[in-house]
Scaffold this active site. Sequence first.
Site, short mmCIF file in Angstrom:
data_model
loop_
_atom_site.label_atom_id
_atom_site.label_comp_id
_atom_site.label_asym_id
_atom_site.label_seq_id
_atom_site.Cartn_x
_atom_site.Cartn_y
_atom_site.Cartn_z
N PHE A 1 0.86 -1.19 0.00
CA PHE A 1 0.00 0.00 0.00
C PHE A 1 0.89 1.23 0.00
CE2 PHE A 1 -2.56 3.44 1.64
CZ PHE A 1 -3.73 3.29 0.90
N ASP B 1 9.35 2.67 1.65
CA ASP B 1 8.18 3.39 2.15
C ASP B 1 8.05 3.12 3.66
OD1 ASP B 1 5.63 4.12 2.98
OD2 ASP B 1 4.65 3.49 1.12
N LYS C 1 2.76 9.71 8.59
CA LYS C 1 2.01 9.33 9.79
C LYS C 1 2.54 9.87 11.13
CE LYS C 1 -0.17 5.18 7.85
NZ LYS C 1 -1.59 5.45 7.98
C1 LIG Z 1 3.01 2.21 3.83
C2 LIG Z 1 2.07 3.33 3.50
N1 LIG Z 1 2.40 4.16 2.50
C3 LIG Z 1 1.60 5.20 2.17
C4 LIG Z 1 0.42 5.43 2.83
C5 LIG Z 1 -0.45 6.60 2.44
O1 LIG Z 1 -0.38 7.59 3.40
P1 LIG Z 1 -1.49 8.75 3.45
O2 LIG Z 1 -2.77 8.09 3.82
O3 LIG Z 1 -0.97 9.70 4.49
O4 LIG Z 1 -1.53 9.36 2.08
C6 LIG Z 1 0.05 4.59 3.90
C7 LIG Z 1 -1.22 4.79 4.64
O5 LIG Z 1 -1.73 3.92 5.29
C8 LIG Z 1 0.90 3.51 4.23
O6 LIG Z 1 0.59 2.67 5.23
#
Ligand SMILES: Cc1ncc(COP(=O)(O)O)c(C=O)c1O
Length: 390
Positions: A131, A216, A245
């Site tokens: 994700f 990520d 986050k």
């Molecule tokens: C690993 C990862 N990358 C990217 C995101 C996307 O972040 P945002 O919701 O702040 O755009 C998330 C959100 O859960 C995530 O867990």
Amino acid sequence: MTDLQDTRLMNTYPPQPVTFVRGVGSVLWDDAGRQYLDFLSGLAVTSLGHAHPAVAEAVCVQAKTLLHVSNLFGTEPQRQVAATLDRLIGAGSGRVFFCNSGAEANEAAIKLARKWAGPGRHVVVSAYGSFHGRTLATLHATGQPAKHEPFQPLPEGFRHVAWRDIDQLAGCIDPTVAAVLLEPVQGEGGVNPAGAEYFQSVRALCDERGVLMIVDEVQTGLGRTGAWFGFQHYGVLPDVVTVAKALGNGMPIGACWARDDVAAAFVPGDHATTFGGQPLATAAARAVLATMEAEDVPARARNAGAYLAAGLEKLPEVKAVRGLGLLIAVELDEGKDAGRVAAAALDAGLVVNAVTPTALRLAPSLLVTEAEMDDAVGILERVLGALGAS
Ligand SMILES: Cc1ncc(COP(=O)(O)O)c(C=O)c1O
């Protein structure tokens, strides 16, 4: 159901079962005055708990001092947070671009990789089950084809390979590939750690083929897994790292870090955002990072994670507990519906979520106490017992 269901909000989230009005540490209160233990932290965001005094004070002081001037001008918190992130990532020679969310941090990383690699080398390879966000590009990077379908055609230049399959990844990297994008623990995919062997093989492969390794750390970064960053468990240093986050403990902020020579691919005009790195968000992040360092949150997450996992493993209806530090999935016994268990836990005063149909995700504050963990395990035990008996 609450009044919220009657608002003019778009229908992008399931019905919201509770309206929260206040929080302190690991405790939340709803609009009826009921108390809950928060073991989800707004999806791994409030790592220092709710209303942390240092963060609240920093936000209040900054709001009364300077809220916004744009990125045409310098502000102090932004530079300080960039320096601290660079130090914690462990390279000491990188640069940071600030934005407002995890998806934006990944967008910045994808654009940077394309600019760095040059024309004809624009493909980003990520893993099934990953994700990376909901913007059009990060949605395509997200390895969940069902989420793509309603929004086709998505931006070109993304490929997916099986998670933790180094041979498939090697076969996928041709001369059009600019970067590999991976999570150290697939969070939304079910809390599945990559493992040192896989990450070290990916690092070696990226070096051999001359492509960037982007990690990520949006969900895993800043102590959550028991290290400052998830990749540090695996003994590698990526070329690009994205965070969001927990960086603001609830203030919206994201960041894309890159090794100096990779970051140099961006020149003025290539990428920008009005709000990214603005003083209120970076003042919060500065207080968050200072508090995290003072509390040694990676060590706290390691110790608390081991304590919590040991308590959860003893529950009779639990098949397995997996994760790293305080990012934990509880795989339930056959026939248990994690969504139903999460809803019953909420009714019983514990906030968790169903990360897959059969697994709960727990991501409490990194400052959680043993007494709070005992209470949470006790609530789950009662809920699982009651659902099993019904
Ligand atoms: C690993 C990862 N990358 C990217 C995101 C996307 O972040 P945002 O919701 O702040 O755009 C998330 C959100 O859960 C995530 O867990």
